[in-house]
Design an enzyme around this catalytic site. Structure first.
Site, mmCIF file in Angstrom:
data_model
loop_
_atom_site.group_PDB
_atom_site.id
_atom_site.type_symbol
_atom_site.label_atom_id
_atom_site.label_comp_id
_atom_site.label_asym_id
_atom_site.label_seq_id
_atom_site.Cartn_x
_atom_site.Cartn_y
_atom_site.Cartn_z
ATOM 1 N N THR A 36 46.931 43.245 47.216
ATOM 2 C CA THR A 36 47.569 43.790 46.021
ATOM 3 C C THR A 36 46.815 43.393 44.753
ATOM 4 O OG1 THR A 36 48.993 41.846 46.100
ATOM 5 C CG2 THR A 36 49.948 43.906 46.887
ATOM 6 N N ASP A 170 42.308 34.532 44.512
ATOM 7 C CA ASP A 170 41.799 33.279 45.079
ATOM 8 C C ASP A 170 41.347 32.335 43.968
ATOM 9 O OD1 ASP A 170 42.170 34.807 47.296
ATOM 10 O OD2 ASP A 170 40.042 35.045 47.763
HETATM 11 C C1 GLA Z 1 40.458 38.115 49.774
HETATM 12 C C2 GLA Z 1 40.101 38.421 48.333
HETATM 13 C C3 GLA Z 1 41.345 38.411 47.450
HETATM 14 C C4 GLA Z 1 42.445 39.276 48.026
HETATM 15 C C5 GLA Z 1 42.654 38.998 49.510
HETATM 16 C C6 GLA Z 1 43.603 39.970 50.157
HETATM 17 O O1 GLA Z 1 40.937 36.814 49.878
HETATM 18 O O2 GLA Z 1 39.169 37.485 47.843
HETATM 19 O O3 GLA Z 1 40.990 38.814 46.145
HETATM 20 O O4 GLA Z 1 42.182 40.625 47.805
HETATM 21 O O5 GLA Z 1 41.440 39.025 50.233
HETATM 22 O O6 GLA Z 1 44.870 39.838 49.619
#
Ligand code: GLA
Length: 378
Positions: A36, A170
């Site tokens: 999302t 993240d």
């Molecule tokens: C990875 C990406 C995040 C996010 C997740 C899925 O961790 O780095 O930005 O999009 O996947 O939610």
């Protein structure tokens, strides 16, 4: 020995004195709100008790020298003459490059790096590497630490240096998290709100499967979400309610309709999940996790056989409120909310169920919500 103790000890061996600083950045687990973030939506992750540490001291020249305890080898580059290459050093190079590009004047450092976040498992070891590097530059240079801005620099490394269209979840949670809390992030405004994680245990269940080509599949999902938003006449999939979407879903072909439905319904689930946390209603939270997993499995199609088995094994246990895959998907980890008093039997039962069904061994990481990026006092 903790990771912090390891980098301290090896620093002393390599440099003949104690480090000036030890900086650290944690990994993260996402409780709900998957795929999302790059749709300007909502996510609810928390930082975990596994981290990357750097023990360091400043240098007077522009050379950066770092000894990795993973490879038992030295790596170095000039921070005023950076070119692209391959491997883990790219994360540090990228951070140095985009900090300077954003106008930060950097001094360099030398040190020892070590981490205990499993790589490629969906626990954001790369965001941790970006943020811990930024923190190292912060300590030896002369600028104020702006946690959000540092997260955006980390995201730029992913997007522009490494070519992955990832969102901000993240880096932002790794940067700003608070011990004992999960963070609701509005990925459009970058506002965060903390929710206490009390009276419930968070268990990360690593399938120990790692998939190649994750980045190309990830970028494909990103593009599909953009196409869906365009056809719906909105800026991003954040900008439509599930109800309105259902009325307009006929505008999309099957695949795009499924992708969009996941994102739009997942945003609603995240907001419901925060309400559930406010009421310590883990049963409701668990139901939302289960629905999230189904949606990721059937509509967004980023789960895997191993992840589905792990989630089923977790849900079979009385102790489990809910479980789902976590992170980008295709392999890596699932996460479960579990009754704290039954943690041990839960972990044992899930491990044996997973092994029976896959002939593969799971790793179980029990974790509390930890602090974001910081400097560890010596
Ligand atoms: C990875 C990406 C995040 C996010 C997740 C899925 O961790 O780095 O930005 O999009 O996947 O939610």
């Amino acid at each position: 020995m903790t990771g912090q103790e390891k980098v301290f000890k090896v620093f002393k061996e390599k440099f003949g004195e104690e480090p000036k600083y030890i900086v650290r950045a944690p990994g993260r687990v996402n409780l709900i709100g998957e795929h999302t973030d790059y749709n300007d939506g909502f996510v609810l992750p928390m930082a975990i008790e596994r981290s990357i540490w750097i023990a360091l001291r400043p240098r007077v020249d522009k050379t950066l020298k770092v000894y990795s305890l993973h490879n038992n080898s030295w790596a170095e580059f000039e921070i005023d003459d950076i070119s692209k290459g391959l491997g883990w050093l790219e994360y540090i190079k990228g951070v140095a490059f985009y900090l300077q590009d954003a106008g930060y004047s950097l001094n360099s450092w030398e040190g020892v790096i070590y981490g205990d976040i499993p790589r490629g498992a969906g626990l954001s070891s790369s965001a941790a590497l970006e943020l811990v590097s930024a923190r190292a530059f912060f300590e030896v240079s002369n600028f104020t630490w702006n946690a959000k801005e540092m997260a955006l620099i980390g995201q730029k490394v992913e997007n522009d240096w490494l070519g992955l269209s990832s969102g901000i979840m993240d880096q932002l949670v790794v940067s700003v998290a608070k011990k004992g809390f999960a963070s609701l992030i509005d990925c459009r405004s970058l506002e965060t709100k903390n929710y206490p994680m009390q009276n419930v245990a968070v268990v990360i269940m690593d399938t120990n499967t790692r998939r190649g080509l994750v980045s190309s599949k990830y970028n494909e999902r990103f593009a599909q979400c953009q196409d869906a938003a365009k056809l719906l006449g909105i800026k991003t999939l954040r900008d439509i309610s599930l109800e309105k979407f259902e009325q307009n879903a006929h505008k999309l072909k099957n695949i795009l309709r499924k992708r969009a439905r996941h994102v739009i319904s997942e945003n609603e689930r995240v907001l419901k999940a925060t309400k559930a946390l406010e009421n310590s209603d883990f049963i409701e939270f668990g139901k939302l996790m289960i629905a999230s997993h189904k949606s990721l499995q059937n509509d967004f199609e980023v789960s895997s056989k191993a992840l589905d088995i792990m989630v089923e094994c977790a849900l079979e246990q009385d102790a489990c409120y809910g479980a789902r895959m976590t992170g980008a998907g295709f392999g890596g980890c699932a996460v479960a909310l579990v009754k704290p008093e039954q943690l041990e039997e839960f972990s044992k039962a899930v491990s044996s169920c997973y092994q029976k069904q896959t002939n593969n061994v799971a790793s179980i990481y029990i974790t509390k919500a930890s602090d974001g990026t910081n400097t560890v006092l010596l």
